[in-house]
Write a protein that holds these residues in place. Structure first.
Motif, mmCIF file in Angstrom:
data_model
loop_
_atom_site.group_PDB
_atom_site.id
_atom_site.type_symbol
_atom_site.label_atom_id
_atom_site.label_comp_id
_atom_site.label_asym_id
_atom_site.label_seq_id
_atom_site.Cartn_x
_atom_site.Cartn_y
_atom_site.Cartn_z
ATOM 1 N N GLU A 71 -8.001 -4.377 -7.724
ATOM 2 C CA GLU A 71 -7.574 -3.207 -8.492
ATOM 3 C C GLU A 71 -8.744 -2.522 -9.193
ATOM 4 O O GLU A 71 -8.768 -1.299 -9.320
ATOM 5 C CB GLU A 71 -6.503 -3.619 -9.497
ATOM 6 N N LYS A 72 -9.714 -3.291 -9.651
ATOM 7 C CA LYS A 72 -10.857 -2.706 -10.354
ATOM 8 C C LYS A 72 -11.726 -1.854 -9.436
ATOM 9 O O LYS A 72 -12.445 -0.973 -9.890
ATOM 10 C CB LYS A 72 -11.703 -3.811 -10.991
ATOM 11 N N GLN A 73 -11.677 -2.142 -8.123
ATOM 12 C CA GLN A 73 -12.470 -1.380 -7.151
ATOM 13 C C GLN A 73 -11.696 -0.211 -6.543
ATOM 14 O O GLN A 73 -12.291 0.642 -5.881
ATOM 15 C CB GLN A 73 -12.926 -2.294 -6.017
ATOM 16 N N ALA A 74 -10.385 -0.180 -6.768
ATOM 17 C CA ALA A 74 -9.529 0.740 -6.019
ATOM 18 C C ALA A 74 -9.894 2.207 -6.241
ATOM 19 O O ALA A 74 -9.897 3.005 -5.298
ATOM 20 C CB ALA A 74 -8.071 0.497 -6.377
ATOM 21 N N LYS A 75 -10.205 2.590 -7.476
ATOM 22 C CA LYS A 75 -10.527 3.986 -7.755
ATOM 23 C C LYS A 75 -11.777 4.427 -6.992
ATOM 24 O O LYS A 75 -11.805 5.509 -6.394
ATOM 25 C CB LYS A 75 -10.722 4.194 -9.254
ATOM 26 N N MET A 76 -12.808 3.561 -7.009
ATOM 27 C CA MET A 76 -14.042 3.886 -6.301
ATOM 28 C C MET A 76 -13.805 3.945 -4.794
ATOM 29 O O MET A 76 -14.251 4.875 -4.114
ATOM 30 C CB MET A 76 -15.113 2.855 -6.613
ATOM 31 N N ARG A 77 -13.100 2.944 -4.268
ATOM 32 C CA ARG A 77 -12.836 2.911 -2.824
ATOM 33 C C ARG A 77 -12.000 4.109 -2.396
ATOM 34 O O ARG A 77 -12.225 4.701 -1.329
ATOM 35 C CB ARG A 77 -12.111 1.621 -2.441
ATOM 36 N N LEU A 78 -11.033 4.479 -3.217
ATOM 37 C CA LEU A 78 -10.218 5.650 -2.924
ATOM 38 C C LEU A 78 -11.084 6.885 -2.767
ATOM 39 O O LEU A 78 -10.948 7.648 -1.795
ATOM 40 C CB LEU A 78 -9.201 5.860 -4.051
ATOM 41 N N ARG B 89 -12.917 9.995 11.594
ATOM 42 C CA ARG B 89 -11.723 9.301 12.089
ATOM 43 C C ARG B 89 -11.979 7.824 12.370
ATOM 44 O O ARG B 89 -11.084 7.123 12.823
ATOM 45 C CB ARG B 89 -11.234 9.957 13.390
ATOM 46 N N ASP B 90 -13.202 7.364 12.107
ATOM 47 C CA ASP B 90 -13.574 6.000 12.460
ATOM 48 C C ASP B 90 -14.122 5.312 11.214
ATOM 49 O O ASP B 90 -15.119 5.739 10.642
ATOM 50 C CB ASP B 90 -14.634 6.036 13.569
ATOM 51 N N PHE B 91 -13.479 4.242 10.785
ATOM 52 C CA PHE B 91 -13.920 3.538 9.582
ATOM 53 C C PHE B 91 -15.343 3.003 9.726
ATOM 54 O O PHE B 91 -16.068 2.878 8.736
ATOM 55 C CB PHE B 91 -12.967 2.388 9.260
ATOM 56 N N ALA B 92 -15.746 2.701 10.949
ATOM 57 C CA ALA B 92 -17.087 2.161 11.158
ATOM 58 C C ALA B 92 -18.172 3.146 10.718
ATOM 59 O O ALA B 92 -19.293 2.739 10.402
ATOM 60 C CB ALA B 92 -17.284 1.789 12.628
ATOM 61 N N GLY B 93 -17.842 4.430 10.703
ATOM 62 C CA GLY B 93 -18.827 5.438 10.316
ATOM 63 C C GLY B 93 -18.930 5.674 8.822
ATOM 64 O O GLY B 93 -19.739 6.499 8.371
ATOM 65 N N MET B 94 -18.131 4.970 8.032
ATOM 66 C CA MET B 94 -18.164 5.159 6.576
ATOM 67 C C MET B 94 -19.302 4.335 5.992
ATOM 68 O O MET B 94 -19.126 3.247 5.439
ATOM 69 C CB MET B 94 -16.810 4.765 5.968
ATOM 70 N N THR B 95 -20.507 4.876 6.108
ATOM 71 C CA THR B 95 -21.729 4.102 5.916
ATOM 72 C C THR B 95 -22.017 3.715 4.473
ATOM 73 O O THR B 95 -22.889 2.878 4.230
ATOM 74 C CB THR B 95 -22.923 4.886 6.476
ATOM 75 N N ASN B 96 -21.329 4.299 3.501
ATOM 76 C CA ASN B 96 -21.551 3.872 2.116
ATOM 77 C C ASN B 96 -20.615 2.742 1.706
ATOM 78 O O ASN B 96 -20.548 2.373 0.535
ATOM 79 C CB ASN B 96 -21.417 5.046 1.147
ATOM 80 N N LEU B 97 -19.895 2.206 2.674
ATOM 81 C CA LEU B 97 -19.031 1.051 2.442
ATOM 82 C C LEU B 97 -19.620 -0.168 3.151
ATOM 83 O O LEU B 97 -20.193 -0.048 4.244
ATOM 84 C CB LEU B 97 -17.619 1.313 2.978
ATOM 85 N N ALA B 98 -19.482 -1.336 2.538
ATOM 86 C CA ALA B 98 -19.975 -2.561 3.159
ATOM 87 C C ALA B 98 -19.239 -2.833 4.468
ATOM 88 O O ALA B 98 -18.090 -2.436 4.648
ATOM 89 C CB ALA B 98 -19.777 -3.737 2.196
ATOM 90 N N LYS B 99 -19.924 -3.492 5.394
ATOM 91 C CA LYS B 99 -19.336 -3.739 6.718
ATOM 92 C C LYS B 99 -18.021 -4.510 6.619
ATOM 93 O O LYS B 99 -17.080 -4.235 7.369
ATOM 94 C CB LYS B 99 -20.327 -4.499 7.602
ATOM 95 N N ASP B 100 -17.953 -5.478 5.713
ATOM 96 C CA ASP B 100 -16.724 -6.263 5.631
ATOM 97 C C ASP B 100 -15.562 -5.418 5.102
ATOM 98 O O ASP B 100 -14.404 -5.618 5.499
ATOM 99 C CB ASP B 100 -16.923 -7.517 4.788
ATOM 100 N N TYR B 101 -15.877 -4.443 4.239
ATOM 101 C CA TYR B 101 -14.792 -3.585 3.749
ATOM 102 C C TYR B 101 -14.366 -2.588 4.829
ATOM 103 O O TYR B 101 -13.185 -2.260 4.940
ATOM 104 C CB TYR B 101 -15.200 -2.838 2.482
ATOM 105 N N ARG B 102 -15.312 -2.148 5.625
ATOM 106 C CA ARG B 102 -14.954 -1.279 6.757
ATOM 107 C C ARG B 102 -14.048 -2.026 7.739
ATOM 108 O O ARG B 102 -13.090 -1.459 8.272
ATOM 109 C CB ARG B 102 -16.212 -0.778 7.477
ATOM 110 N N ALA B 103 -14.359 -3.289 7.934
ATOM 111 C CA ALA B 103 -13.514 -4.100 8.820
ATOM 112 C C ALA B 103 -12.122 -4.284 8.205
ATOM 113 O O ALA B 103 -11.104 -4.261 8.924
ATOM 114 C CB ALA B 103 -14.174 -5.457 9.053
ATOM 115 N N PHE B 104 -12.083 -4.452 6.888
ATOM 116 C CA PHE B 104 -10.799 -4.555 6.182
ATOM 117 C C PHE B 104 -9.972 -3.284 6.381
ATOM 118 O O PHE B 104 -8.767 -3.345 6.673
ATOM 119 C CB PHE B 104 -11.074 -4.796 4.692
ATOM 120 N N LEU B 105 -10.601 -2.123 6.226
ATOM 121 C CA LEU B 105 -9.890 -0.862 6.415
ATOM 122 C C LEU B 105 -9.370 -0.733 7.844
ATOM 123 O O LEU B 105 -8.225 -0.320 8.074
ATOM 124 C CB LEU B 105 -10.808 0.320 6.090
#
Length: 392
Positions: free
Chosen positions: A45-52, A65-81
């Motif tokens: 929950e503490k990260q939700a605002k930033m991730r949003l 359209r591809d989460f893999a291209g969201m380069t300011n997010l960690a790879k594991d979070y991109r995989a989570f998305l």
């Protein structure tokens, strides 16, 4: 003021979550809904605002359209998305381009249903006309779309998706690292396509919240116009919860004529409608209401009609859009003569109201106002009829 209790209809609206394998489609979720979905799937929950904020920008500012291209997010979070979410738009089945540059998209949505979206380029702006329902329930006698039965409401994602697919086709998404370009090809959105927006209120409202968000698609509420045939109990609610500009499909100056042209008038007549409209500019902080008036030969185009019109709307900040009737095969009306339209416009103008005559656009591809009806649907219906007649 008329009470604003929600209007209910026996109309199917598919749920927001239409993904394969339980994935949630991000497109069309409001900020609050997306934040809740991220938390529900496991984002702290503490990260939700930033991730949003990060996901929102990638989807709605950059058009990714591809989460893999969201380069300011960690790879594991991109995989989570990627595990829990998807970014899906309606499918463009066909695209037609008129001689005047108008583009009409036949768009397939969940369940295999089809709606139409129209892009109209002009010198100083580009207007996208989007649909809110599959078919229409109102059966306005001059409108080709009204000859289709209502199938279901569009979801917020299917409404937002029309804006995004048009930007795809026009190549309007910004390119990372490229010089900033403020040119907007889709500069205006009008809810004037298939369906009655106020009969799909919640989905339209949520979609417009996404479209108006200033960190994504960034269209201001003054660049969005919602057109209604006169669903009176929802008008004040639209002012308060959406706040965009309002257009009203008026088309007649007596209840007798409007009952035939716009049958919803039998439920909420001209006097009831106008009484509610007088409050809209104040509630929504809008400058004025647009009255749409299709010009039908010998039906509603007399000098007496023009004089009645300006008397009826007296005291309402307004402009009158005069629309030459866009004839379609089997239409029961004819377009008013040009001289008659100009005479009508002159009376309205001299009474102090702007009275532009809308130039018909996209007539060669059946994309003009009131003409939206899928050619493929007509063809399929004909095929079924032929098969029935042949005993197949």
């Amino acid at each position: 003021m008329t009470a604003t209790a929600p209007i209910t209809q026996d109309v199917l609206t598919l749920p927001r979550k239409l993904p394969e394998g339980g994935k949630v489609n991000i497109v069309g979720l409001t900020r609050d809904q997306l934040r809740a979905a991220l938390i529900e799937k496991g984002t702290p929950e503490k990260q939700a605002k930033m991730r949003l904020g990060q996901v929102w920008q990638w989807v709605y500012h950059w058009g990714l359209r591809d989460f893999a291209g969201m380069t300011n997010l960690a790879k594991d979070y991109r995989a989570f998305l990627d595990e829990h979410f998807t970014i899906e738009l309606p499918e463009v089945v066909t695209r037609q381009i008129s001689a005047d540059g108008t583009r009409k998209y036949l768009v397939r949505i969940a369940g295999g249903h089809e709606v139409e979206t129209v892009y109209i380029p002009e010198k100083d702006r580009g207007t996208l006309c989007i649909s809110s329902q599959v078919g229409c329930t109102l059966t306005c006698s001059f409108c080709h779309t009204g000859t289709q039965k209502l199938v279901r409401n569009l979801t917020a994602g299917e409404i937002v998706g029309q804006v995004m697919l048009a930007r795809d086709d026009l190549g309007e998404w910004p390119v990372p690292g490229a010089p900033k370009d403020e040119t907007r090809l889709v500069s205006n959105v009008v809810l004037m396509g298939m369906g009655e927006p106020l009969y799909n209120f919640e989905n339209v409202r949520d979609a417009m919240q996404v479209v108006m968000d200033n960190e994504g698609l960034t269209l201001s509420r003054r660049r969005i116009t919602l057109s209604t045939s006169g669903v009176v109990p929802e008008i004040a609610r639209a002012a308060e919860e959406i706040g965009c500009l309002l257009a009203v499909s008026f088309h007649a100056t007596t209840d007798e004529v409007r009952d035939k042209l716009v049958p919803i008038n039998k439920r909420w007549n001209i006097e009831t409608l106008l009484n509610e409209l007088r409050e809209y500019p104040r509630l929504s902080n809008s400058e004025r209401i647009t009255f749409e008036y299709v010009m039908l030969k010998g039906v509603n185009d007399s000098d007496a009609d023009a004089r009645r019109l300006v008397k009826l709307i007296s005291g309402i900040p307004a402009k009158i859009n005069l629309i030459p009737f866009n004839e379609w095969p089997g239409a029961p009306y004819e377009r008013s003569d040009w001289e008659r339209i100009e005479a009508f416009a002159d009376i309205v103008y001299k009474a102090g109201y702007a009275s532009p005559i809308r130039t018909p656009r996209g007539e060669d591809i059946m994309a003009a106002c009131g003409q939206l009806k899928s050619a493929t649907e007509r063809a399929r219906k004909s095929s079924r009829e032929i098969a029935a007649e042949a005993g197949l």
